[in-house]
Design a protein around this motif. Sequence first.
Motif, PDB file in Angstrom:
ATOM      1  N   ILE A   1       2.991  17.024 -22.555  1.00  0.00           N
ATOM      2  CA  ILE A   1       4.182  16.279 -22.124  1.00  0.00           C
ATOM      3  C   ILE A   1       3.798  14.875 -21.670  1.00  0.00           C
ATOM      4  CG2 ILE A   1       6.094  16.203 -20.486  1.00  0.00           C
ATOM      5  CD1 ILE A   1       6.039  19.265 -20.458  1.00  0.00           C
ATOM      6  N   CYS A   2       2.717  14.752 -20.922  1.00  0.00           N
ATOM      7  CA  CYS A   2       2.276  13.434 -20.461  1.00  0.00           C
ATOM      8  C   CYS A   2       1.871  12.540 -21.630  1.00  0.00           C
ATOM      9  CB  CYS A   2       1.107  13.581 -19.487  1.00  0.00           C
ATOM     10  SG  CYS A   2       1.561  14.230 -17.863  1.00  0.00           S
TER      11      CYS A   2
ATOM     12  N   SER B   1       5.379  11.057 -15.605  1.00  0.00           N
ATOM     13  CA  SER B   1       4.271  12.010 -15.717  1.00  0.00           C
ATOM     14  C   SER B   1       4.170  12.907 -14.488  1.00  0.00           C
ATOM     15  CB  SER B   1       2.953  11.268 -15.946  1.00  0.00           C
ATOM     16  OG  SER B   1       2.695  10.372 -14.876  1.00  0.00           O
ATOM     17  N   PHE B   2       4.600  12.394 -13.323  1.00  0.00           N
ATOM     18  CA  PHE B   2       4.587  13.236 -12.125  1.00  0.00           C
ATOM     19  C   PHE B   2       5.577  14.393 -12.271  1.00  0.00           C
ATOM     20  CE2 PHE B   2       3.005   9.188 -10.422  1.00  0.00           C
ATOM     21  CZ  PHE B   2       1.868   9.624  -9.771  1.00  0.00           C
ATOM     22  N   LEU B   3       6.758  14.078 -12.793  1.00  0.00           N
ATOM     23  CA  LEU B   3       7.745  15.124 -13.048  1.00  0.00           C
ATOM     24  C   LEU B   3       7.236  16.085 -14.123  1.00  0.00           C
ATOM     25  CD1 LEU B   3      11.105  13.128 -13.028  1.00  0.00           C
ATOM     26  CD2 LEU B   3      10.202  14.633 -11.246  1.00  0.00           C
TER      27      LEU B   3
ATOM     28  N   LEU C   1      -1.777   5.631 -11.434  1.00  0.00           N
ATOM     29  CA  LEU C   1      -0.616   5.079 -10.733  1.00  0.00           C
ATOM     30  C   LEU C   1      -0.774   5.133  -9.219  1.00  0.00           C
ATOM     31  CD1 LEU C   1       2.280   6.521 -12.930  1.00  0.00           C
ATOM     32  CD2 LEU C   1       1.618   4.122 -12.721  1.00  0.00           C
ATOM     33  N   LEU C   2      -1.422   6.168  -8.721  1.00  0.00           N
ATOM     34  CA  LEU C   2      -1.573   6.313  -7.272  1.00  0.00           C
ATOM     35  C   LEU C   2      -2.668   5.419  -6.703  1.00  0.00           C
ATOM     36  CD1 LEU C   2      -1.082  10.143  -6.705  1.00  0.00           C
ATOM     37  CD2 LEU C   2       0.512   8.291  -6.220  1.00  0.00           C
TER      38      LEU C   2
ATOM     39  N   LEU D   1      -9.896   8.267  -4.408  1.00  0.00           N
ATOM     40  CA  LEU D   1      -8.691   8.378  -5.229  1.00  0.00           C
ATOM     41  C   LEU D   1      -7.546   8.983  -4.423  1.00  0.00           C
ATOM     42  CD1 LEU D   1     -10.260   9.735  -8.547  1.00  0.00           C
ATOM     43  CD2 LEU D   1      -9.268   7.469  -8.203  1.00  0.00           C
ATOM     44  N   ASN D   2      -6.407   8.321  -4.434  1.00  0.00           N
ATOM     45  CA  ASN D   2      -5.238   8.856  -3.736  1.00  0.00           C
ATOM     46  C   ASN D   2      -4.754  10.157  -4.367  1.00  0.00           C
ATOM     47  OD1 ASN D   2      -5.142   6.780  -1.860  1.00  0.00           O
ATOM     48  ND2 ASN D   2      -3.883   5.483  -3.172  1.00  0.00           N
ATOM     49  N   TYR D   3      -5.016  10.318  -5.660  1.00  0.00           N
ATOM     50  CA  TYR D   3      -4.584  11.558  -6.333  1.00  0.00           C
ATOM     51  C   TYR D   3      -5.295  12.766  -5.750  1.00  0.00           C
ATOM     52  CZ  TYR D   3      -3.179  14.787  -9.991  1.00  0.00           C
ATOM     53  OH  TYR D   3      -2.633  15.854 -10.664  1.00  0.00           O
ATOM     54  N   GLN D   4      -6.557  12.603  -5.391  1.00  0.00           N
ATOM     55  CA  GLN D   4      -7.290  13.702  -4.775  1.00  0.00           C
ATOM     56  C   GLN D   4      -6.673  14.087  -3.439  1.00  0.00           C
ATOM     57  OE1 GLN D   4      -8.781  14.509  -7.500  1.00  0.00           O
ATOM     58  NE2 GLN D   4     -10.884  14.659  -6.772  1.00  0.00           N
TER      59      GLN D   4
END
Length: 299
Positions: free
Chosen positions: A54-55, A68-70, A135-136, A147-150
């Motif tokens: 999907i991404c 992509s988050f959704l 993005l984050l 990394l903010n994603y982590q």
Amino acid sequence: MSTTIIPLLLDSLASAALIFFAAVGLTLVFSVLRVLNVAHGSLYSIGAYAAASICLFIASRQLSPYLSFLALLFSAVFVAAIFGPLIERTLIRWTYGKSEAVQILITFGLFLILEDVQRMIFGVQSLYEDAPMRLLGTSSIGGVVYLNYQILLIAMAVLVIIGLRLLIKHTRLGRLITAVVADREMAQSIGIDTNRIFVIAFSLGVFLAALGGALAVPTSGVAPGLGADTMVLAFAVAAIGGLGQIEGAALASLIVGFARVLAIYFVPSLDAVAPYAAMLIVLLIRPYGLFGSVTARRI
């Protein structure tokens, strides 16, 4: 000193978060259904493949990358809605009351089927899309860029733990699940629709596994063999924490995550061995796991 300790702790927590999503789903299913689902790892990888597909579709159509988050969440919901009721009603339900050996053989057969289906659909190439992670961006913690994603992964794992506790302790569904876990026959005798509870519990376990796989895509992607690796690791975590123990799965995930990262930092050659060495040490001291206990069994 802080330049080593802070990354070590944060990497361990982030690793534990991804492990926890797979292990807690396996633990939840066992605590309610009393079924050892060996195919659980395949559901993790299916969630990852769905999220990656999907991404990549969003990127190829040049849609907003924030979608992509959704996509990560939607892929987990989609996998749970399709595979949860389907597998429970057509296969898992047949194993209730059977021996552990029969359950393992049947779900292992399902695991092999799902792994081959994934190869047929997605091929043998790995898929990777890191848009959510890019993005984050990053943050500086204690002078270390991270990394903010982590950090998001850690926060989501905490939310899942809190959500599961609230569900079990403070909702009608949670009380029904508790009643079924305590005494399945008694729950049926007072009018509880145990079949419905089983479908819901199994689907929730699938959702947690698929969510873990989806969230892993931006950091490591997905490739053939992910399901097998995740299955073995999830069983190790469940064994450390005690089968059927959600709190045990959380603590065991921390132990395994810390062991893996510690090995990567200091003895990289032991990366693959560290989780199982931790499991061996715990089980030598506590054969039934950290939160497990000896229970009577009807024969």
